[in-house]
Motif scaffolding. Structure first.
Motif, mmCIF file in Angstrom:
data_model
loop_
_atom_site.group_PDB
_atom_site.id
_atom_site.type_symbol
_atom_site.label_atom_id
_atom_site.label_comp_id
_atom_site.label_asym_id
_atom_site.label_seq_id
_atom_site.Cartn_x
_atom_site.Cartn_y
_atom_site.Cartn_z
ATOM 1 N N LEU A 239 0.820 -1.209 0.000
ATOM 2 C CA LEU A 239 0.000 0.000 0.000
ATOM 3 C C LEU A 239 0.855 1.260 0.000
ATOM 4 N N ASN A 240 1.929 1.230 0.782
ATOM 5 C CA ASN A 240 2.785 2.407 0.896
ATOM 6 C C ASN A 240 3.443 2.744 -0.438
ATOM 7 N N ARG A 241 3.808 1.698 -1.199
ATOM 8 C CA ARG A 241 4.553 1.932 -2.439
ATOM 9 C C ARG A 241 3.640 2.096 -3.654
ATOM 10 N N HIS A 242 2.510 1.368 -3.682
ATOM 11 C CA HIS A 242 1.649 1.403 -4.860
ATOM 12 C C HIS A 242 0.478 2.376 -4.704
ATOM 13 N N ALA A 243 0.202 2.814 -3.490
ATOM 14 C CA ALA A 243 -0.840 3.823 -3.288
ATOM 15 C C ALA A 243 -0.168 5.065 -2.702
ATOM 16 N N SER A 244 -0.206 5.196 -1.387
ATOM 17 C CA SER A 244 0.460 6.314 -0.719
ATOM 18 C C SER A 244 0.507 6.035 0.777
ATOM 19 N N VAL A 370 -1.386 -16.640 3.255
ATOM 20 C CA VAL A 370 -1.346 -16.523 1.794
ATOM 21 C C VAL A 370 -2.692 -16.054 1.259
ATOM 22 N N ILE A 371 -3.774 -16.641 1.790
ATOM 23 C CA ILE A 371 -5.123 -16.253 1.359
ATOM 24 C C ILE A 371 -5.389 -14.787 1.700
ATOM 25 N N THR A 372 -5.002 -14.370 2.912
ATOM 26 C CA THR A 372 -5.236 -12.992 3.349
ATOM 27 C C THR A 372 -4.530 -11.997 2.440
ATOM 28 N N LEU A 373 -3.245 -12.235 2.185
ATOM 29 C CA LEU A 373 -2.482 -11.315 1.346
ATOM 30 C C LEU A 373 -3.065 -11.251 -0.063
ATOM 31 N N THR A 374 -3.408 -12.414 -0.616
ATOM 32 C CA THR A 374 -3.969 -12.458 -1.971
ATOM 33 C C THR A 374 -5.297 -11.707 -2.046
ATOM 34 N N LEU A 375 -6.180 -11.967 -1.078
ATOM 35 C CA LEU A 375 -7.483 -11.304 -1.074
ATOM 36 C C LEU A 375 -7.351 -9.798 -0.861
ATOM 37 N N ASN A 376 -6.460 -9.386 0.037
ATOM 38 C CA ASN A 376 -6.286 -7.957 0.300
ATOM 39 C C ASN A 376 -5.799 -7.206 -0.936
ATOM 40 N N ILE A 377 -4.779 -7.755 -1.585
ATOM 41 C CA ILE A 377 -4.254 -7.087 -2.782
ATOM 42 C C ILE A 377 -5.311 -7.077 -3.890
ATOM 43 N N MET A 381 -7.176 -3.707 -5.359
ATOM 44 C CA MET A 381 -7.004 -3.368 -6.769
ATOM 45 C C MET A 381 -8.347 -3.289 -7.500
ATOM 46 N N LEU A 382 -9.327 -4.109 -7.081
ATOM 47 C CA LEU A 382 -10.622 -4.130 -7.758
ATOM 48 C C LEU A 382 -11.565 -3.030 -7.278
ATOM 49 N N GLY A 387 -13.348 -3.103 -1.337
ATOM 50 C CA GLY A 387 -12.778 -4.413 -1.657
ATOM 51 C C GLY A 387 -12.014 -5.006 -0.494
ATOM 52 N N LEU A 388 -11.367 -4.162 0.281
ATOM 53 C CA LEU A 388 -10.671 -4.659 1.477
ATOM 54 C C LEU A 388 -11.658 -5.182 2.513
ATOM 55 N N GLY A 389 -12.831 -4.540 2.608
ATOM 56 C CA GLY A 389 -13.866 -5.036 3.514
ATOM 57 C C GLY A 389 -14.377 -6.404 3.085
ATOM 58 N N VAL A 390 -14.625 -6.563 1.776
ATOM 59 C CA VAL A 390 -15.057 -7.861 1.255
ATOM 60 C C VAL A 390 -13.973 -8.916 1.499
ATOM 61 N N ALA A 391 -12.726 -8.528 1.268
ATOM 62 C CA ALA A 391 -11.612 -9.459 1.481
ATOM 63 C C ALA A 391 -11.556 -9.927 2.931
ATOM 64 N N TYR A 392 -11.829 -9.039 3.870
ATOM 65 C CA TYR A 392 -11.811 -9.394 5.291
ATOM 66 C C TYR A 392 -12.856 -10.468 5.604
ATOM 67 N N VAL A 393 -14.068 -10.276 5.083
ATOM 68 C CA VAL A 393 -15.151 -11.231 5.336
ATOM 69 C C VAL A 393 -14.831 -12.586 4.701
ATOM 70 N N VAL A 394 -14.440 -12.573 3.430
ATOM 71 C CA VAL A 394 -14.146 -13.822 2.727
ATOM 72 C C VAL A 394 -12.966 -14.536 3.370
ATOM 73 N N ASP A 395 -11.982 -13.776 3.796
ATOM 74 C CA ASP A 395 -10.794 -14.345 4.431
ATOM 75 C C ASP A 395 -11.161 -15.166 5.668
ATOM 76 N N PHE A 396 -11.943 -14.579 6.561
ATOM 77 C CA PHE A 396 -12.285 -15.304 7.789
ATOM 78 C C PHE A 396 -13.310 -16.413 7.538
ATOM 79 N N ALA A 397 -14.133 -16.276 6.500
ATOM 80 C CA ALA A 397 -15.037 -17.371 6.143
ATOM 81 C C ALA A 397 -14.241 -18.591 5.679
ATOM 82 N N LEU A 398 -13.223 -18.367 4.848
ATOM 83 C CA LEU A 398 -12.376 -19.468 4.393
ATOM 84 C C LEU A 398 -11.567 -20.057 5.546
ATOM 85 N N TYR A 399 -11.085 -19.194 6.437
ATOM 86 C CA TYR A 399 -10.306 -19.681 7.581
ATOM 87 C C TYR A 399 -11.181 -20.531 8.506
ATOM 88 N N THR A 400 -12.457 -20.159 8.626
ATOM 89 C CA THR A 400 -13.387 -20.966 9.415
ATOM 90 C C THR A 400 -13.526 -22.364 8.829
#
Length: 470
Positions: A239-244, A370-377, A381-382, A387-400
């Motif tokens: 985020l620091n390098r590709h956004a700000s 790995v799933i968290t990093l992939t979903l967050n990026i 980007m989408l 999108g980060l909020g959606v990634a958070y929900v999907v991430d913990f659903a998969l971890y469950t």
């Protein structure tokens, strides 16, 4: 069991109100005085040091809590002495390594060597954090919940008193002194509230012998935690390098809002759940009953919290941060629903820890990282912050799903269908709250949820308390 859960929540929830107030004050001051860029810079330093501390301490706290809680009363003093010795050794090693590797850390984190001196100064936090972690492990394993909560409380209060004038006068230059002060205050509070029972003086060989099983499990936990922290570190650098740096600061504020303030409930229950689970894990039946009870209690506690959070998320952002942080609203509004999945997976993951199943825990946590990093990026980007909020929900659903697969297939334990129904109810509450907030505002959200949800949650928790007594 509900009585113990509610006691833990009352002890830590009540005392942590003051801790949260201190955090709110610090966060507000930081947001106003140094802005999103300063929050982003603070997040980079904190993420880096947290990653280093976790790796250098070999997760001694988690493994020590398990071993001390499961041991007989006659064995505990020696284990406590070994924990203290290893905490000191690991802290010294970590401090030396950070000081030596400070040029590399500056280059990896910021892309230049301008922050080398800052990392040299932060090296002392490695020693202080390691010793603090060892002392807090003793209190948690021995069920000294009040002392444990007070240590966190007074550490936070003292750190806030020191941090405010530093940020006011030094602004960005206060970041390093404040991080050091916070660690030092936590150390001082842990030493004041430490366990004062007699412990034997161990020889070096005896300390190594007693600490070896802790470190074996701790090494697995370190790989697991390290994977998660490396993933988090990689994302904040991305985020620091590709956004700000501003974008990073806004994301970090949102992540803190969802995880830290709502996470008070998780922290409170973990203090009594993990030691008790470790003491009963030898009996699969008793452990399964405890796990089901914790999940149900957590879900009922979280549903009213989610409704309140969604209703007043914009107010919370303005109160805790500043108007410039409002872009994080899509993230926190969507992500808050993910704490329901987090509650279930959190209870199941502790079963793996309590059983000392280090290799399986590594596999689940590395996969999650790995799933968290992939979903967050991908999510950012989408769709940006939404999108980060959606990634958070999907991430913990998969971890469950991952943790439940281990829970059922490896340990032969199951969750009842009522938990699935309760989880669906919680998702419905979150969705209803979001829709009502978008259409009609905060007060309609509360009118549609809290009048029936709070009495229902209270009745179910009290009923389980009566059943556990019987």
């Amino acid at each position: 069991m509900s009585k113990r859960v509610l006691k833990a929540v009352s002890i830590f929830g009540g005392l942590q109100v003051f801790t949260i107030i201190c955090s709110i004050v610090r966060t507000k001051v930081v947001a106003v005085l140094i802005g999103p860029a300063g929050v982003g810079l603070l997040a980079l330093y904190n993420s880096t040091m947290e990653m280093l501390q976790t790796n250098s301490q070999l997760n001694l706290r988690q493994s020590a809590v398990r071993d001390i809680a499961a041991a007989s009363p006659s064995q505990r003093p020696a284990l406590i002495a070994a924990t203290r010795r290893w905490a000191l050794w690991l802290g010294l090693i970590g401090m030396a390594l950070v000081a030596i590797c400070s040029p590399l850390l500056s280059s990896l984190t910021f892309g230049d060597g301008d922050h080398t001196i800052a990392f040299v100064a932060l090296a002392v936090t490695m020693l202080l954090a390691a010793v603090t972690s060892g002392r807090l492990a003793e209190l948690q394993a021995l069920d000294k919940l009040s002392a444990l909560a007070k240590a966190s409380l007074w550490g936070a209060v003292a750190a806030t008193v020191i941090a405010l004038p530093l940020f006011y006068y030094l602004r960005l230059d206060a970041i390093i002194p404040v991080i050091i002060a916070f660690t030092a205050c936590s150390f001082a509070a842990a030493m004041v509230m430490r366990y004062r029972g007699a412990v034997p003086a161990l020889t070096r060989q005896r300390a190594i012998s007693l600490g070896a099983p802790m470190l074996k499990l701790g090494a697995y936990l370190t790989v697991s935690s390290g994977a998660a922290l490396i993933g988090s570190y990689a994302f904040v650098v991305f985020l620091n390098r590709h956004a700000s740096t501003d974008t990073l600061g806004i994301y970090q504020a949102g992540y803190t809002l969802v995880n830290t303030y709502v996470g008070v409930i998780f922290t409170s229950i973990a203090m009594e759940y993990y030691p008790r689970l470790s003491a009963t894990i030898a009996s699969a039946r008793r452990a399964a009953v405890l796990v089901r009870h914790e999940i149900v209690t957590l879900l009922w506690l979280l549903m009213p919290v989610i409704a309140l959070f969604v209703a007043f998320d914009d107010v919370a952002v303005r109160l805790l941060y500043a108007e410039s942080f409002m872009p994080l609203l899509p993230y926190v509004t969507i992500a808050i629903g993910g704490v329901l999945f987090r509650a279930v997976s959190w209870c199941l993951a502790f079963v793996i820890l309590a059983r000392g199943d280090g290799r399986i825990y590594v596999c689940t946590e590395v996969a999650s990282a790995v799933i968290t990093l992939t979903l967050n990026i991908g999510g950012y980007m989408l769709w940006g912050f939404a999108g980060l909020g959606v990634a958070y929900v999907v991430d913990f659903a998969l971890y469950t799903l991952i943790t439940y697969a281990v829970y059922r297939r490896r340990y032969g334990m199951r969750l009842s269908r009522s938990i699935a129904a309760l989880l669906l109810l919680g998702i419905g509450v979150a969705a209803l709250s979001i829709v009502a907030k978008q259409l009609c505002g905060a007060w309609l959200t509360l009118l549609l949820t809290l009048p029936w949800l709070v009495p229902l949650a209270w009745r179910h928790i009290m009923r389980r308390r009566r059943v556990s007594r019987a």
